[in-house]
Motif scaffolding. Sequence first.
Motif, short mmCIF file in Angstrom:
data_model
loop_
_atom_site.label_atom_id
_atom_site.label_comp_id
_atom_site.label_asym_id
_atom_site.label_seq_id
_atom_site.Cartn_x
_atom_site.Cartn_y
_atom_site.Cartn_z
N VAL A 377 -12.82 -68.51 6.76
CA VAL A 377 -12.85 -67.20 7.42
C VAL A 377 -14.17 -66.51 7.09
CG1 VAL A 377 -11.79 -64.90 7.48
CG2 VAL A 377 -10.34 -66.95 7.37
N GLU A 378 -14.86 -66.08 8.12
CA GLU A 378 -16.10 -65.33 7.92
C GLU A 378 -15.76 -63.89 7.53
OE1 GLU A 378 -18.73 -65.56 11.21
OE2 GLU A 378 -18.85 -67.76 11.19
N VAL A 379 -16.39 -63.43 6.46
CA VAL A 379 -16.05 -62.13 5.87
C VAL A 379 -17.31 -61.30 5.70
CG1 VAL A 379 -15.17 -61.00 3.79
CG2 VAL A 379 -13.99 -63.00 4.69
N THR A 380 -17.20 -59.99 5.95
CA THR A 380 -18.26 -59.04 5.63
C THR A 380 -17.91 -58.38 4.31
OG1 THR A 380 -18.72 -58.60 7.97
CG2 THR A 380 -19.47 -56.96 6.35
N TYR A 381 -18.81 -58.46 3.34
CA TYR A 381 -18.56 -57.85 2.03
C TYR A 381 -19.22 -56.47 2.00
CZ TYR A 381 -17.00 -62.48 0.72
OH TYR A 381 -16.32 -63.68 0.67
N VAL A 382 -18.43 -55.47 1.66
CA VAL A 382 -18.89 -54.07 1.67
C VAL A 382 -19.08 -53.61 0.23
CG1 VAL A 382 -18.36 -51.73 2.40
CG2 VAL A 382 -17.60 -53.66 3.80
N GLN A 383 -20.30 -53.21 -0.10
CA GLN A 383 -20.59 -52.77 -1.46
C GLN A 383 -20.07 -51.36 -1.69
OE1 GLN A 383 -24.75 -52.35 -2.51
NE2 GLN A 383 -24.37 -52.93 -4.63
N ASP A 384 -19.23 -51.20 -2.71
CA ASP A 384 -18.70 -49.88 -3.04
C ASP A 384 -19.75 -49.06 -3.77
OD1 ASP A 384 -15.88 -49.85 -2.15
OD2 ASP A 384 -15.69 -51.56 -3.51
N ASN A 385 -19.61 -47.74 -3.70
CA ASN A 385 -20.59 -46.86 -4.33
C ASN A 385 -20.43 -46.81 -5.84
OD1 ASN A 385 -21.91 -46.02 -1.93
ND2 ASN A 385 -20.25 -44.58 -1.50
N PHE A 386 -19.19 -46.93 -6.32
CA PHE A 386 -18.95 -46.83 -7.77
C PHE A 386 -17.68 -47.59 -8.12
CE2 PHE A 386 -17.31 -43.13 -5.56
CZ PHE A 386 -15.98 -43.11 -5.93
N LEU A 387 -17.52 -47.83 -9.40
CA LEU A 387 -16.34 -48.50 -9.92
C LEU A 387 -15.24 -47.45 -10.07
CD1 LEU A 387 -15.55 -51.37 -11.00
CD2 LEU A 387 -16.05 -50.48 -13.29
N THR A 388 -14.12 -47.62 -9.39
CA THR A 388 -13.07 -46.60 -9.42
C THR A 388 -12.27 -46.68 -10.72
OG1 THR A 388 -11.42 -48.03 -8.38
CG2 THR A 388 -12.85 -46.77 -6.91
N SER A 389 -11.65 -45.57 -11.05
CA SER A 389 -10.81 -45.52 -12.26
C SER A 389 -9.61 -46.45 -12.12
CB SER A 389 -10.33 -44.08 -12.52
OG SER A 389 -9.61 -43.58 -11.39
N ASP A 390 -9.13 -46.64 -10.89
CA ASP A 390 -8.03 -47.57 -10.66
C ASP A 390 -8.39 -48.98 -11.10
OD1 ASP A 390 -6.08 -45.96 -9.77
OD2 ASP A 390 -6.18 -46.54 -7.65
N VAL A 391 -9.58 -49.42 -10.69
CA VAL A 391 -10.03 -50.77 -11.03
C VAL A 391 -10.24 -50.90 -12.53
CG1 VAL A 391 -11.89 -52.45 -10.74
CG2 VAL A 391 -11.05 -51.16 -8.76
N LEU A 429 -19.55 -61.20 -12.53
CA LEU A 429 -19.14 -59.87 -12.07
C LEU A 429 -20.32 -59.05 -11.56
CD1 LEU A 429 -16.41 -58.66 -14.61
CD2 LEU A 429 -16.19 -60.07 -12.56
N SER A 430 -21.53 -59.35 -12.05
CA SER A 430 -22.71 -58.60 -11.58
C SER A 430 -22.98 -58.84 -10.10
CB SER A 430 -23.94 -58.99 -12.40
OG SER A 430 -24.31 -60.34 -12.14
N CYS A 431 -22.42 -59.93 -9.56
CA CYS A 431 -22.58 -60.22 -8.12
C CYS A 431 -21.80 -59.23 -7.26
CB CYS A 431 -22.11 -61.64 -7.81
SG CYS A 431 -23.03 -62.94 -8.67
N HIS A 432 -20.84 -58.54 -7.86
CA HIS A 432 -20.01 -57.59 -7.11
C HIS A 432 -20.28 -56.16 -7.58
CE1 HIS A 432 -18.12 -61.46 -6.62
NE2 HIS A 432 -17.59 -61.44 -7.82
N ALA A 433 -21.45 -55.91 -8.12
CA ALA A 433 -21.76 -54.62 -8.72
C ALA A 433 -21.77 -53.51 -7.67
CB ALA A 433 -23.11 -54.68 -9.41
#
Length: 454
Positions: A377-391, A429-433
């Motif tokens: 499956v082709e996927v678009t990865y969207v970079q979040d602005n910050f690490l949420t407290s939930d995560v 994990l730095s790949c998903h920063a």
Amino acid sequence: MGSEPPGSPQVVEDGGEEDEEELSGGEEAEFRSSSGRGSLLTRRGITLRVLLKDGLVEPGDGVLAIHYLGKNFVGDLLNDGKIRWVETGQIFNSPSAWATHCKRLVNPAKKSGCGWASVRYRGQKLAQYKTTWLHKYQPSADMSMVSEEDDDEDEEEGKAVMQADEKNKNNKPGLHDVMVSRRADRERIPVRYCSLGTRDAARDPHTLVELSAFSAINRFQPFNVAVSSNVLLLMDFHCHLTTSEVVGYLGGRWDTNTQLLTVLRAFPCRTRLADRDTASGVEEEICQNLFMRGLSLVGWYHSHPRGPALPSLQDIDSQMDHQLRLQGSNNGFQPCLGIICGPYYHGNQGVASTITPFWVVPPPEQRPNDYGIPVAVEVTYVQDNFLTSDVLNEMMLLVDYYRTAPDLVHFNQYWCPETTMMDKIKGSLSCHAPKDQAYSQILEHVYSQLSNTQ
């Protein structure tokens, strides 16, 4: 879901192009009134209402079933001869309508349901009850009126699949039991899908299968996918913590107008895959979290700790189950995304985990006993602005859960000669920063907690 439909159930009348239709009450009465029971009913005239009225079948919960391409559907027979699908509470006017609907969920190319040959009442095909009725009440009738021309198709569809299901029936329930009996750390060589052939109960269910492209099977990807970077970060973190396989859910939204599946949140399952006692409680908690956040279940993930991030035969069947479950819970198409994460496979390029989104296409209708086709499956990865407290909170809960586990990864050990396990997880994990660079200081607190677990 229970057998009682929420609110007013939807009544489905479409029985497919080739199947007989059920008669209305008035039409049925006309058939009977012409000359009493001695008058010949055509094949179309023998309905579930007729069988109920003459005592050949009785209404009941869960007495009807369809087995198709390894999938099982259960229905209730109502007093008026209609069928209620247990999974969704939908009401169907005839066996043909129910069979067509269920089979199209598994195989959208299916044009008809072959209802009387496909639906079983207490294990026996409805077509046999129709034959019994004619033998009893119209012994002189031409038996061709109850022709089971569709019988062979369904028998062949079910035979090999049912054998495989019987052998592996304890390996294919809900999301949590998908990978209970994995073979540890043995190199598994992927095979090409075209080499599999017909489903074989003797084949190792842990056989890995290479992914096909949609274009290779002359199809277009039927939906678009966008995945949040925080989803990847939490999922990758979870998969790095243990040498055992892990599993989790994916929450997000499905937009029917744009055909876009957006994956916004990962929900790791903090339980052992073989622990059926706690699995239901964990899943219920995740369902509540989904509801509170206004999200829907849109997929699942699991890990192959030291192997390629490719689906096994067991994963393919599980993915088909999940796709069917999500489609069955709605009255329209909704995709279910599967993701496999391979954190410690030495075939990976660098320290980054291999993350593989996939989907399963049903086998061709002319080869119903084949395995489903796993496709990339082709996927678009969207970079979040910050690490949420939930995560962040979820990461700390995972550290606490695995802190005393015997299969916890020892992060002070070496993954390769110059890279420790701690270096490995940090690099992956730095790949998903997120865009906010402050995340690194936040994650250092998590990493310090990991170091304290050793």
